[in-house]
Design a protein around this motif. Structure first.
Motif, mmCIF file in Angstrom:
data_model
loop_
_atom_site.group_PDB
_atom_site.id
_atom_site.type_symbol
_atom_site.label_atom_id
_atom_site.label_comp_id
_atom_site.label_asym_id
_atom_site.label_seq_id
_atom_site.Cartn_x
_atom_site.Cartn_y
_atom_site.Cartn_z
ATOM 1 N N MET A 55 0.834 -1.199 0.000
ATOM 2 C CA MET A 55 0.000 0.000 0.000
ATOM 3 C C MET A 55 0.874 1.255 0.000
ATOM 4 N N ASN A 56 0.359 2.291 -0.608
ATOM 5 C CA ASN A 56 1.048 3.575 -0.670
ATOM 6 C C ASN A 56 0.303 4.606 0.162
ATOM 7 N N PHE A 57 1.054 5.402 0.913
ATOM 8 C CA PHE A 57 0.464 6.447 1.755
ATOM 9 C C PHE A 57 1.172 7.770 1.493
ATOM 10 N N ALA A 58 0.399 8.832 1.307
ATOM 11 C CA ALA A 58 0.948 10.182 1.235
ATOM 12 C C ALA A 58 1.060 10.726 2.650
ATOM 13 N N VAL A 59 2.196 11.316 2.974
ATOM 14 C CA VAL A 59 2.432 11.874 4.306
ATOM 15 C C VAL A 59 2.778 13.349 4.132
ATOM 16 N N GLU A 99 6.842 -5.178 4.157
ATOM 17 C CA GLU A 99 7.982 -4.857 3.309
ATOM 18 C C GLU A 99 7.605 -3.980 2.110
ATOM 19 N N ASP A 100 6.322 -3.986 1.735
ATOM 20 C CA ASP A 100 5.900 -3.262 0.539
ATOM 21 C C ASP A 100 5.188 -1.946 0.827
ATOM 22 N N THR A 101 5.071 -1.568 2.097
ATOM 23 C CA THR A 101 4.405 -0.312 2.445
ATOM 24 C C THR A 101 5.284 0.871 2.067
ATOM 25 N N ILE A 150 7.094 7.020 -6.209
ATOM 26 C CA ILE A 150 6.550 5.715 -5.824
ATOM 27 C C ILE A 150 7.334 4.592 -6.498
ATOM 28 N N GLN A 151 7.590 4.736 -7.783
ATOM 29 C CA GLN A 151 8.310 3.694 -8.510
ATOM 30 C C GLN A 151 9.743 3.544 -7.993
ATOM 31 N N ALA A 152 10.404 4.668 -7.688
ATOM 32 C CA ALA A 152 11.774 4.601 -7.178
ATOM 33 C C ALA A 152 11.814 3.971 -5.786
ATOM 34 N N ALA A 153 10.847 4.318 -4.938
ATOM 35 C CA ALA A 153 10.805 3.731 -3.597
ATOM 36 C C ALA A 153 10.568 2.225 -3.661
ATOM 37 N N LYS A 154 9.707 1.788 -4.579
ATOM 38 C CA LYS A 154 9.466 0.359 -4.743
ATOM 39 C C LYS A 154 10.734 -0.375 -5.169
ATOM 40 N N GLN A 155 11.478 0.225 -6.086
ATOM 41 C CA GLN A 155 12.648 -0.450 -6.651
ATOM 42 C C GLN A 155 13.891 -0.297 -5.781
ATOM 43 N N GLN A 182 14.666 18.734 -2.671
ATOM 44 C CA GLN A 182 13.275 19.156 -2.556
ATOM 45 C C GLN A 182 12.520 18.065 -1.782
ATOM 46 N N THR A 183 11.253 18.019 -1.901
ATOM 47 C CA THR A 183 10.443 16.866 -1.540
ATOM 48 C C THR A 183 9.450 16.674 -2.681
ATOM 49 N N PRO A 184 8.895 15.462 -2.805
ATOM 50 C CA PRO A 184 8.834 14.374 -1.842
ATOM 51 C C PRO A 184 10.168 13.654 -1.634
ATOM 52 N N GLN A 185 10.241 13.026 -0.443
ATOM 53 C CA GLN A 185 11.184 11.963 -0.164
ATOM 54 C C GLN A 185 10.338 10.732 0.141
ATOM 55 N N SER A 186 10.661 9.619 -0.483
ATOM 56 C CA SER A 186 9.792 8.447 -0.369
ATOM 57 C C SER A 186 10.591 7.221 0.045
ATOM 58 N N PHE A 187 9.936 6.338 0.803
ATOM 59 C CA PHE A 187 10.649 5.235 1.429
ATOM 60 C C PHE A 187 9.740 4.017 1.594
ATOM 61 N N LYS A 188 10.374 2.871 1.706
ATOM 62 C CA LYS A 188 9.688 1.721 2.269
ATOM 63 C C LYS A 188 9.624 1.961 3.774
ATOM 64 N N ALA A 189 8.407 2.021 4.301
ATOM 65 C CA ALA A 189 8.198 2.502 5.669
ATOM 66 C C ALA A 189 8.877 1.621 6.714
ATOM 67 N N LYS A 190 8.793 0.323 6.544
ATOM 68 C CA LYS A 190 9.390 -0.600 7.530
ATOM 69 C C LYS A 190 10.898 -0.400 7.601
ATOM 70 N N MET A 191 11.532 -0.285 6.453
ATOM 71 C CA MET A 191 12.975 -0.072 6.404
ATOM 72 C C MET A 191 13.359 1.230 7.088
ATOM 73 N N LEU A 192 12.632 2.320 6.773
ATOM 74 C CA LEU A 192 12.974 3.622 7.337
ATOM 75 C C LEU A 192 12.855 3.602 8.857
ATOM 76 N N ARG A 193 11.794 3.011 9.369
ATOM 77 C CA ARG A 193 11.621 2.963 10.825
ATOM 78 C C ARG A 193 12.743 2.160 11.483
ATOM 79 N N GLU A 194 13.118 1.040 10.879
ATOM 80 C CA GLU A 194 14.192 0.217 11.446
ATOM 81 C C GLU A 194 15.514 0.972 11.455
ATOM 82 N N LEU A 195 15.805 1.705 10.376
ATOM 83 C CA LEU A 195 17.034 2.491 10.332
ATOM 84 C C LEU A 195 17.013 3.604 11.377
ATOM 85 N N TYR A 196 15.877 4.275 11.494
ATOM 86 C CA TYR A 196 15.759 5.359 12.470
ATOM 87 C C TYR A 196 15.939 4.833 13.892
#
Length: 235
Positions: A1-5, A103-105, A126-131, A168-182
């Motif tokens: 799923m994709n979420f705009a923040v 893993e796909d959020t 979105i495509q770059a964050a997925k890949q 600039q922004t957006p900055q986009s990420f796989k959410a699970k990965m970003l939280r684990e790194l943080y």
């Protein structure tokens, strides 16, 4: 799923003596934040658009959404954190509680005061964050970049401009990965963060560059507001 923040936690001190945060200033016929939310709201691939703002402005933000966009179940307003990255972690926490984070959020994080992003920028994020798991929207630096010495009174270095970019922004990420790194950062590392992409850079995670646009400006100073009015008039 994709979420705009949508990150609307700032209070706009650099805009001058304002009675409200800069994201609520009128631009054209509606507040800046509404222009920004609309760009995400009309994009079909987001599960939710999550707006994070100071707690005391939540009700006001909800009222603005109701007034200019109408009642929408897929636009949510929740409290931000004390810092930009704490705000992003609040968003990930909310997504995890309501939907689960796997893993796909994907989260697409964007400044509330950058109202001129495009469908193309969102799609490529979105495509770059997925890949690649992480991406940052940038434009090539047009001016020579000067690195000051420690006392900031002289030049230490002038790097090659051809490899310099303005973030600039957006900055986009796989959410699970970003939280684990943080969560793996020490407190002193968290204290020097300027944005979410730096979390990845500090931990050795590749961040893909996505081409931004010169007009994808951040409205920070009074001059920026005048430029934004001109851009809006030319749309």
């Amino acid at each position: 799923m994709n979420f705009a923040v949508v990150l609307a936690g700032g209070i706009g001190l650099r805009m001058g003596n304002m009675e409200r945060p800069k994201q609520y200033i009128e631009l054209g016929n509606k507040p800046i934040i509404i222009h920004t939310i609309e760009k995400f709201y009309v994009y079909p691939d987001f599960e939710k658009v999550i707006v994070l703002c100071p707690e005391q402005w939540i009700h006001h933000t909800q009222n603005l959404i109701q007034k200019y966009i109408g009642k929408q179940d897929n636009i949510l307003v929740i409290p931000g954190g004390n810092t930009r990255n704490e705000t992003i972690m609040n968003a990930i926490g909310y997504i995890d509680e309501q939907y689960g984070v796997d893993e796909d959020t994907i989260i697409v994080t964007h400044d509330a005061v950058r109202p001129f992003l495009t469908h193309r920028i969102i799609e490529e994020n979105i495509q770059a964050a997925k890949q690649y798991h992480a991406c940052d929207t940038v434009i090539p630096a047009t001016d020579t970049i000067v690195v000051a010495n420690q006392d900031k009174q002289g030049i230490f270095d002038i790097p090659d401009r051809t490899i310099m970019y303005q973030g600039q922004t957006p900055q986009s990420f796989k959410a699970k990965m970003l939280r684990e790194l943080y969560d793996s950062l020490a407190e002193e590392e968290k204290d020097i963060l300027t944005d979410a992409a730096k979390i990845c850079v500090m931990k050795g995670q590749y961040v893909k560059l996505v081409r931004g646009e010169v007009f994808n400006i951040k409205i920070t100073y009074p001059y920026d507001l005048e430029v934004a009015k001109s851009v809006l008039g030319g749309e």
